[in-house]
Design a protein around this motif. Structure first.
Motif, short mmCIF file in Angstrom:
data_model
loop_
_atom_site.label_atom_id
_atom_site.label_comp_id
_atom_site.label_asym_id
_atom_site.label_seq_id
_atom_site.Cartn_x
_atom_site.Cartn_y
_atom_site.Cartn_z
N PRO A 167 0.81 -1.22 0.00
CA PRO A 167 0.00 0.00 0.00
C PRO A 167 0.84 1.27 0.00
CG PRO A 167 -0.93 -1.60 1.52
CD PRO A 167 0.38 -2.15 1.06
N LEU A 168 1.99 1.25 0.67
CA LEU A 168 2.87 2.41 0.65
C LEU A 168 3.42 2.65 -0.75
CD1 LEU A 168 4.47 4.66 2.05
CD2 LEU A 168 6.22 2.95 2.62
N MET A 169 3.81 1.59 -1.44
CA MET A 169 4.32 1.74 -2.80
C MET A 169 3.22 2.29 -3.73
SD MET A 169 7.49 0.81 -2.55
CE MET A 169 7.33 1.67 -0.97
N ARG A 170 2.00 1.85 -3.53
CA ARG A 170 0.89 2.35 -4.34
C ARG A 170 0.63 3.83 -4.05
NH1 ARG A 170 -4.12 -1.69 -4.85
NH2 ARG A 170 -4.42 -0.27 -6.61
N THR A 171 0.74 4.20 -2.80
CA THR A 171 0.58 5.61 -2.43
C THR A 171 1.64 6.46 -3.12
OG1 THR A 171 -0.41 5.10 -0.29
CG2 THR A 171 0.66 7.26 -0.52
N ILE A 172 2.90 6.00 -3.09
CA ILE A 172 3.99 6.76 -3.70
C ILE A 172 3.79 6.89 -5.20
CG2 ILE A 172 6.47 6.68 -4.21
CD1 ILE A 172 6.82 5.43 -1.40
N GLY A 173 3.39 5.80 -5.87
CA GLY A 173 3.14 5.88 -7.30
C GLY A 173 2.10 6.93 -7.64
N GLY A 174 0.97 6.88 -6.94
CA GLY A 174 -0.09 7.84 -7.20
C GLY A 174 0.24 9.24 -6.74
N GLU A 175 0.91 9.36 -5.61
CA GLU A 175 1.27 10.65 -5.04
C GLU A 175 2.29 11.37 -5.91
OE1 GLU A 175 1.76 11.45 -0.43
OE2 GLU A 175 3.62 10.61 -1.27
N GLY A 176 3.29 10.62 -6.39
CA GLY A 176 4.37 11.23 -7.17
C GLY A 176 4.18 11.14 -8.66
N ARG A 177 3.12 10.45 -9.11
CA ARG A 177 2.91 10.22 -10.56
C ARG A 177 4.19 9.68 -11.18
NH1 ARG A 177 -1.92 10.26 -9.22
NH2 ARG A 177 -3.50 11.47 -10.34
N THR A 178 4.65 8.60 -10.59
CA THR A 178 5.91 8.00 -10.98
C THR A 178 5.79 6.48 -10.96
OG1 THR A 178 8.27 7.85 -10.41
CG2 THR A 178 6.74 8.08 -8.58
N PHE A 179 6.61 5.82 -11.75
CA PHE A 179 6.72 4.37 -11.64
C PHE A 179 7.57 4.04 -10.41
CE2 PHE A 179 5.65 4.79 -16.11
CZ PHE A 179 4.71 3.79 -16.26
N VAL A 180 7.13 3.05 -9.65
CA VAL A 180 7.82 2.66 -8.42
C VAL A 180 8.28 1.21 -8.56
CG1 VAL A 180 7.67 2.43 -5.92
CG2 VAL A 180 6.36 4.22 -7.09
N LEU A 181 9.57 0.99 -8.36
CA LEU A 181 10.14 -0.35 -8.36
C LEU A 181 10.63 -0.65 -6.96
CD1 LEU A 181 10.18 0.50 -11.40
CD2 LEU A 181 12.30 -0.80 -11.63
N SER A 182 10.14 -1.75 -6.39
CA SER A 182 10.56 -2.13 -5.04
C SER A 182 11.08 -3.57 -5.05
CB SER A 182 9.40 -2.01 -4.06
OG SER A 182 9.84 -2.31 -2.74
N ALA A 183 12.29 -3.76 -4.53
CA ALA A 183 12.91 -5.09 -4.49
C ALA A 183 13.30 -5.42 -3.05
CB ALA A 183 14.14 -5.15 -5.39
N ASN A 184 12.97 -6.63 -2.64
CA ASN A 184 13.32 -7.10 -1.31
C ASN A 184 14.01 -8.46 -1.43
OD1 ASN A 184 13.53 -7.36 1.46
ND2 ASN A 184 11.36 -7.74 1.82
N GLN A 185 14.79 -8.81 -0.41
CA GLN A 185 15.39 -10.12 -0.37
C GLN A 185 14.37 -11.15 0.12
OE1 GLN A 185 19.42 -10.69 0.87
NE2 GLN A 185 19.83 -8.49 1.03
N CYS A 186 14.54 -12.39 -0.31
CA CYS A 186 13.74 -13.50 0.19
C CYS A 186 14.72 -14.49 0.82
CB CYS A 186 12.97 -14.15 -0.95
SG CYS A 186 11.92 -15.52 -0.42
N VAL A 187 14.62 -14.66 2.16
CA VAL A 187 15.68 -15.36 2.89
C VAL A 187 15.08 -16.31 3.93
CG1 VAL A 187 17.77 -15.06 4.27
CG2 VAL A 187 17.09 -13.27 2.66
N ARG A 188 15.61 -17.53 3.99
CA ARG A 188 15.33 -18.44 5.09
C ARG A 188 16.42 -18.29 6.15
NH1 ARG A 188 14.59 -21.26 0.30
NH2 ARG A 188 12.51 -22.15 -0.05
#
Length: 357
Positions: A227-248
């Motif tokens: 939801p934060l990424m969606r807010t930023i996209g709409g708020e800034g009228r920008t494409f947002v790319l978010s990458a996270n690690q996936c770790v055990r």
């Protein structure tokens, strides 16, 4: 002329050594290039590692000897990019800093490695880095252009919670956006690292520079991140790319898990300590790709028979039309037509005007 290109985020994890992680980065980048990707984002702290679950033997008013040994190992695993503790800015980018006698470069060669991979693949690489300079570690984001090499680097200005024990604060002046042209498409790119994205004024400092690619490498794997990424996209009228690690848990370095096992506080080996959640969001706040959970691009590097992987395999690829950012400005420009002259933001040492091409 169409302003379309393919972008991607890699849900990757840090490997047991820096050399192994760089090798993995190269393989993922070459795979992405083969699928037409022009810009690729890797997670926060991808090079150097995010030391989840480790308290470095600390409590308020106390530090245990084993924690100092853990910090030593973490420091040794970090990347030396050849910058100064205060950050040399353009002088570092343009290689104007002095080098040692008998050497032709500063740092440990990671910068040059990334520049070579970017140049050979034609892919703009943005990646999280744990950077060491002097005696301090910084959580940084690095921008590597296939034609010009490193365009810039920024250090996290506000580490979160116990991150403040192990990482220093970066200068807000490094929030300056960078510009490039990929496949004929003009891009203005900037990054906010993890919980910096919860800082409204920091977000505004990037919107003010008219970014059309907003990078959000993160370590937050909660389902509340999207939801934060969606807010930023709409708020800034920008494409947002978010990458996270996936770790055990078992994929953490031994200097973390060995001590936990000795103390009887180890988690189950196959238990996820970060489930991922990487995504790509459009300038109206729409989810274009992801989020993806409990899958890692590294897991398919060895198993992929076709040599290509995407989507559920940990590599999100999306074609975007950068003109959608301008279409969105019809009714929302928080740094322009949808702002009030009475509300002003200034950041010491940072020019908030859009950078020139």
């Amino acid at each position: 002329m169409p302003q379309k290109l393919k972008v991607a985020v890699a849900q990757a994890r840090t490997c047991p050594s820096l050399s192994a992680t760089l090798s993995s980065l190269e393989r993922v980048t070459r795979n992405a290039a083969a699928q037409g990707v022009s810009l690729l984002l890797f997670p926060e702290a991808y090079l150097g590692g995010y030391p989840r679950t480790c308290d470095f033997g600390t409590a308020v008013g106390a530090r245990a000897p084993h924690g100092r040994e853990q910090f030593l190992r973490y420091f040794q695993d970090a990347v030396d990019l050849g910058d100064t503790p205060t950050g040399a800015g353009d002088d570092w980018v343009e290689r104007k800093l002095p080098v040692a006698k008998g050497s032709d470069r500063r740092g440990d060669g990671t910068r040059e490695f990334l520049e070579r991979v970017s140049r050979e693949t034609g892919v703009f690489i943005a990646t999280g880095v744990i950077e060491k300079a002097g005696g301090t570690l910084y959580c940084s984001a690095l921008y590597v252009d296939p034609n010009s090499g490193v365009l810039g680097k920024r250090r996290k200005v506000m580490p979160t919670a116990s991150e403040r024990l192990i990482w220093g604060q970066g200068s807000p002046s490094s929030l300056k956006a960078v510009t490039t042209v990929l496949n004929g498409v003009k891009l203005t790119i900037a990054a906010a690292i993890c919980w910096e994205n919860f800082m409204p004024l920091l977000r505004q400092s990037l919107y003010s520079q008219n970014v059309n690619i907003y990078l959000a490498p993160t370590a937050d794997s909660r389902d509340t991140w999207l939801p934060l990424m969606r807010t930023i996209g709409g708020e800034g009228r920008t494409f947002v790319l978010s990458a996270n690690q996936c770790v055990r848990y078992r994929e953490l370095p031994p200097w973390i898990t060995d001590h936990a096992e000795k103390e009887g506080t180890a988690l189950e080996g196959d238990q996820y300590i970060s489930r991922g959640g990487s995504s790509i969001v459009g300038p109206l706040g729409e989810v274009l790709a992801g989020p993806i959970w409990e899958t890692c691009v590294d897991d398919v590097l060895e198993s992929s028979k076709s040599g290509e992987f995407s989507g559920e395999d940990g590599l999100l690829i999306q074609e975007i039309d950068v003109e959608d950012c301008e279409r969105g400005k019809l009714d929302m420009d928080v740094a322009g037509s949808y702002s009030r002259s009475e509300f002003k933001l200034t950041v010491e040492g940072l020019d908030l005007n859009p950078p020139p091409f």
